[in-house]
Scaffold this motif. Sequence first.
Motif, short mmCIF file in Angstrom:
data_model
loop_
_atom_site.label_atom_id
_atom_site.label_comp_id
_atom_site.label_asym_id
_atom_site.label_seq_id
_atom_site.Cartn_x
_atom_site.Cartn_y
_atom_site.Cartn_z
N UNK A 1 -46.55 18.46 -47.27
CA UNK A 1 -45.25 17.81 -47.30
C UNK A 1 -44.99 16.99 -46.04
N UNK A 2 -45.30 17.53 -44.87
CA UNK A 2 -45.04 16.81 -43.63
C UNK A 2 -45.93 15.57 -43.50
N UNK A 3 -47.27 15.68 -43.67
CA UNK A 3 -48.09 14.47 -43.60
C UNK A 3 -47.70 13.41 -44.63
N UNK A 4 -47.37 13.83 -45.85
CA UNK A 4 -46.96 12.87 -46.87
C UNK A 4 -45.65 12.17 -46.49
N UNK A 5 -44.71 12.91 -45.93
CA UNK A 5 -43.45 12.31 -45.51
C UNK A 5 -43.67 11.36 -44.33
N UNK A 6 -44.57 11.71 -43.43
CA UNK A 6 -44.88 10.82 -42.32
C UNK A 6 -45.52 9.53 -42.82
#
Length: 357
Positions: A314-319
Amino acid sequence: MKASSVPRALIVLVGIAGAMIVLFGLREVSSVAGPLVLALVLVIAVSPVRSWFAARRAPAWVQVAVPFLILVLVLLGMAGVLTIAAVQLSTLAPAYADRFEQLLTEGRAYALSLGVSGEQLDRTIDSFDPGRLIGIAQSLLGGVIGVFSSLFLMVVLLLAMCLDAPMTSRVLASGEGRSVALVEALGRFARRTRRYLIVSTVFGLINAILDVIALYLIGVPLPLLWGVLALIANYIPNIGFVIALLPPATLALLDAGVREMLLVVAAYVVFNVVTQSFILPKFLGDAVGLSTTVTFLSLIVWTFVLGPLGAILAIPLSLLAKALLIDSDPAAAWAGALISNRAVSPPAGATSRRSGA
């Protein structure tokens, strides 16, 4: 006479509609999109290894082969551990069925002694299933194993990205001097993702080792399995700690009793909450740059799109989405400040114009 501009409300609605189409489209091809994003994140994570060899003028095949072999070994190791864990987990819940029924009987008798309605108790008991708690861990592990089951696809993607990494790095480096917004945004995405992964992995390993030791001393079955779950759940923002805690705490209750369950909860709170609330943010710093609300919403969205793997990424995709949609557009700086809860300094020209007015 100026032409009438497009209403802002229409732009917002079209943007939301486009985002929904993209998300539902990704959901339909999640079996390919999930491994693709995972391969991209893994290649970004090992890019310092390639840079180290490139700085020492190692042959091009070494710059490609060493990071690729590292990733393949990591994938094979994780696939093996998760497969064994899933098999053990699938045979775990039925073994404690009798113990669970005994606990329900004792709890019901105690509640009745306190004057609680028997009908209300029966409805509550019928709605509670301990298999759901174990199923959370099983679903998470199963989702990751589903990606690793396409191991051939993962290996091909990793090989292709490792082969393209040197050229991609040179292209991005040549573009930085011209201050191309998109190139700079992608560079920041790679640096932030790499730092997030490294710091989260280090602290995840520390928490997992401490959890395994605590569970072994308490006497909870399969401590290594719950340590692996704690490491994986460490990448899930906001609710990862709860996902890692519920299965071993439930198992401790079924295996030994309330005292052992409370000991498991206390150990996890000390090791995980203190680390993630006080220590981890200091090391991550501005690596993530997302507010708590946006982080939680990204967890919901990417889990809906890619399943359990989306929760982990979730964090890498949001970044990545932030880099493509916001950081690459200087006019969208206000949106970047909004989702990160940070004030944006006005451009120098704007400051001088206001001061001269």
